[in-house]
Design a protein around this motif. Structure first.
Motif, PDB file in Angstrom:
ATOM      1  N   THR A 283      58.315  83.095  40.105  1.00 11.66           N
ATOM      2  CA  THR A 283      58.710  82.576  38.695  1.00 11.66           C
ATOM      3  C   THR A 283      58.657  80.975  38.994  1.00 11.66           C
ATOM      4  O   THR A 283      58.783  80.564  40.217  1.00 11.66           O
TER       5      THR A 283
ATOM      6  N   ARG B 215      55.804  83.485  35.373  1.00 12.46           N
ATOM      7  CA  ARG B 215      56.578  84.479  35.800  1.00 12.46           C
ATOM      8  C   ARG B 215      55.744  85.591  35.968  1.00 12.46           C
ATOM      9  O   ARG B 215      54.763  85.809  35.317  1.00 12.46           O
TER      10      ARG B 215
ATOM     11  N   PRO C 251      61.813  79.565  32.287  1.00 12.91           N
ATOM     12  CA  PRO C 251      60.654  79.670  33.305  1.00 12.91           C
ATOM     13  C   PRO C 251      59.215  79.282  32.695  1.00 12.91           C
ATOM     14  O   PRO C 251      59.186  79.753  31.371  1.00 12.91           O
TER      15      PRO C 251
ATOM     16  N   ASP D 251      58.054  89.611  43.142  1.00 19.87           N
ATOM     17  CA  ASP D 251      58.313  88.685  42.101  1.00 19.87           C
ATOM     18  C   ASP D 251      57.754  87.093  42.197  1.00 19.87           C
ATOM     19  O   ASP D 251      57.828  86.721  43.055  1.00 19.87           O
TER      20      ASP D 251
END
Length: 405
Positions: free
Chosen positions: A286, A218, A215, A284
Motif C-alpha cells: 500500500t 495498492r 491509498p 500486500d
C-alpha cells in the motif's frame, strides 16, 4: 422507705440516660469502612447511519446513587445497508479474560467462516489480555472478513481499539467503514467581547473524526520510491534449540518514507515465507501520500486526519548481525504467557534515525533509519511492545534478513 425511693430514682435516671447514650454507641458499632469502586464498560448505540461505540465509567459511591461519567467515544462504524449479506456494525465475537473463553455473538456468520479463518480470528483476539469485543466492519469478496477489536481494560489502563483484516492486528491505518475521534483541540484564548448567555449557546459540537488517508496505490508489487528513511519489522518464529525443528513461517513489513518538498510518501510492503521455505513472497502493499511541513528541527507529517511530528536523532543500536540469545529473561507480572530474550552481543553502532511521535498510517514503526534502514525484531510470543527501542537493530546493507536467534 427512703431506701426504696432512692432505688426508684436511680432506675428512672438510668431509663432517661441510657436511651440518649445508645444512639451514639449504636452508630459507632454500625460504622464500617467504605471504599468507592469504579467500573468501565463498552457499549454501542445506533445513531442514524452509524454505530457509535463508547466507553462508560460508573463510580459506585458510598452514599447515594452510582454516578455515570459522560461516555467517551471510541469509534464509529458506518452502516452499509447496500450490503445486506455483510452484518457491518454488529457485534460478532467477544472474548472474556476469565477462562480465556471466546463466545460468538453472530453464530451463523461466525460459523460460515472457514475453520482456518475462525482459528486465526480467535488467535488474534487472544493477543488482548482483557475482555475484548469484535465488531464486523467489512466482508471483502474472496478475502477473510474484517473486524474492529475494542478492548475493555481495567480502570486506569489505556483503551485499545484495533483493526484485524484476517492476517494481522493493526492500530493504524483506519478503515473505510470506521472513523475515530481526534484528540481534543488546543485551548484558545477567550474572545474580547462578552459571551452570550448560557441559554443562548448551542451545545458544544463533538470533535471531528480522524480520517485515514486514502491509498494512492495498492497491491503487489509495492511501489518503488527513492526513500530517505526505511523501517522494517521482522517477525520470526525462531525458538531456542530443541523447541523447534524447522524455521518459519516468517513475515516482514517494510515502510519506505520519502520526504520531498511539501509532500510525504509512505509505502508499506508485506512479505512472507512459509514453513521451511527460503523465498519471500509479497502478500500486500500500500502507498499513501500526505503533506510535509518543516518547523525548525521538526518535520510535521499529515496523512488525512493522522498527524506525526518527527525529528532526527542518534541512537546506539545493535549491528545487523545481532541475534537474540536463546535464554529467557524473567517475566514481569504483566507478561504472563510471553517470553523476552536479550541480545547476544553488547556491541552498539551510533545510528542516525528519524523519531516520530503521534500517529503514522499503515501501522508504521515510529523510528526510521537511513536506507537500508533499521529493524524491529519480533520473536514468537515476544513481550516487548512494537515500538520499543531495545528491540531495534540495523538492517544488513543488502537488505537481507539476518538470523533472529
Amino acid at each position: 422507705m427512703h431506701a426504696a425511693m432512692w432505688l426508684i430514682g436511680v432506675a428512672l435516671l438510668g431509663a432517661c440516660v441510657t436511651p440518649a447514650a445508645m444512639p451514639v454507641q449504636h452508630e459507632l458499632e454500625q460504622h464500617t469502612r467504605c471504599d468507592p469502586v469504579s467500573t468501565l464498560r463498552v457499549q454501542a448505540r445506533v445513531d442514524g447511519a452509524r454505530v457509535v461505540i463508547e466507553s462508560v465509567i460508573t463510580r459506585q459511591v458510598c452514599q447515594g446513587e452510582p454516578r455515570h461519567e459522560p461516555p467517551e467515544r471510541l469509534a464509529e462504524i458506518r452502516l452499509r445497508p447496500e450490503l445486506p449479506g455483510c452484518p457491518i456494525g454488529q457485534l460478532g465475537l467477544r472474548r472474556w479474560s476469565l477462562g480465556s473463553s471466546t463466545e460468538p455473538a453472530l453464530a451463523g456468520f461466525f460459523g460460515a467462516r472457514t475453520p482456518a479463518e475462525r482459528a486465526r480470528l480467535e488467535l488474534a483476539l487472544s493477543s488482548f489480555s482483557n475482555d475484548v469485543q469484535a465488531w464486523v466492519i467489512g466482508c471483502p469478496e474472496g478475502r477473510p472478513s474484517e473486524w474492529l477489536f475494542v478492548e475493555t481494560p481495567r480502570t486506569g489502563l489505556p483503551q485499545r481499539v484495533a483493526f484485524y483484516d484476517g492476517d494481522r492486528v493493526r492500530f493504524a491505518p483506519g478503515h473505510d467503514n470506521v472513523a475515530y475521534p481526534t484528540p481534543p483541540p488546543l485551548p484558545v484564548p477567550p474572545p474580547a467581547s462578552p459571551l452570550p448567555a448560557a441559554s443562548d449557546q448551542d451545545e458544544s459540537p463533538e470533535p471531528p473524526l480522524a480520517e485515514a488517508p486514502r491509498p494512492t496505490a495498492r497491491g503487489c508489487p509495492a511501489e518503488r520510491v527513492d526513500a530517505q528513511w526505511v523501517a522494517r519489522r521482522f517477525t520470526s518464529r525462531a525458538r531456542p534449540p530443541g523447541e523447534r525443528s524447522m524455521p518459519g513461517p516468517e513475515s516482514k513489513e517494510r515502510w519506505a518514507l520519502r520526504l520531498e518538498g511539501g509532500k510525504a510518501t509512505l509505502v508499506l510492503e508485506v512479505e512472507k515465507r512459509g514453513l521451511g521455505a527460503s523465498e519471500w513472497t509479497c502478500s500486500d502493499a500500500t502507498t499513501v501520500q500526505g503533506e510535509l511541513e518543516r518547523r525548525g528541527r521538526d518535520l510535521v507529517l499529515t496523512f488525512g486526519g493522522l498527524v506525526a511530528t518527527c525529528r532526527e536523532a542518534v541512537l546506539s543500536l545493535p549491528p545487523a548481525s545481532a541475534a537474540r540469545r536463546p535464554r529467557r529473561l524473567p517475566q514481569r507480572p504483566d507478561e504472563e504467557g510471553c517470553d523476552r530474550y536479550p541480545w547476544a552481543t553488547a556491541a552498539r553502532v551510533p545510528t542516525k534515525v528519524l523519531q516520530c511521535t503521534g500517529t503514522l498510517p499503515l501501522d508504521a514503526l515510529p523510528v526510521f533509519g537511513a536506507a537500508p534502514g533499521i529493524e524491529r525484531l519480533v520473536l514468537s510470543n515476544d513481550c516487548q511492545e512494537p515500538g520499543e527501542r531495545g528491540a531495534l537493530r540495523l538492517v544488513p546493507v543488502d537488505g537481507s534478513v539476518a538470523p533472529a536467534m
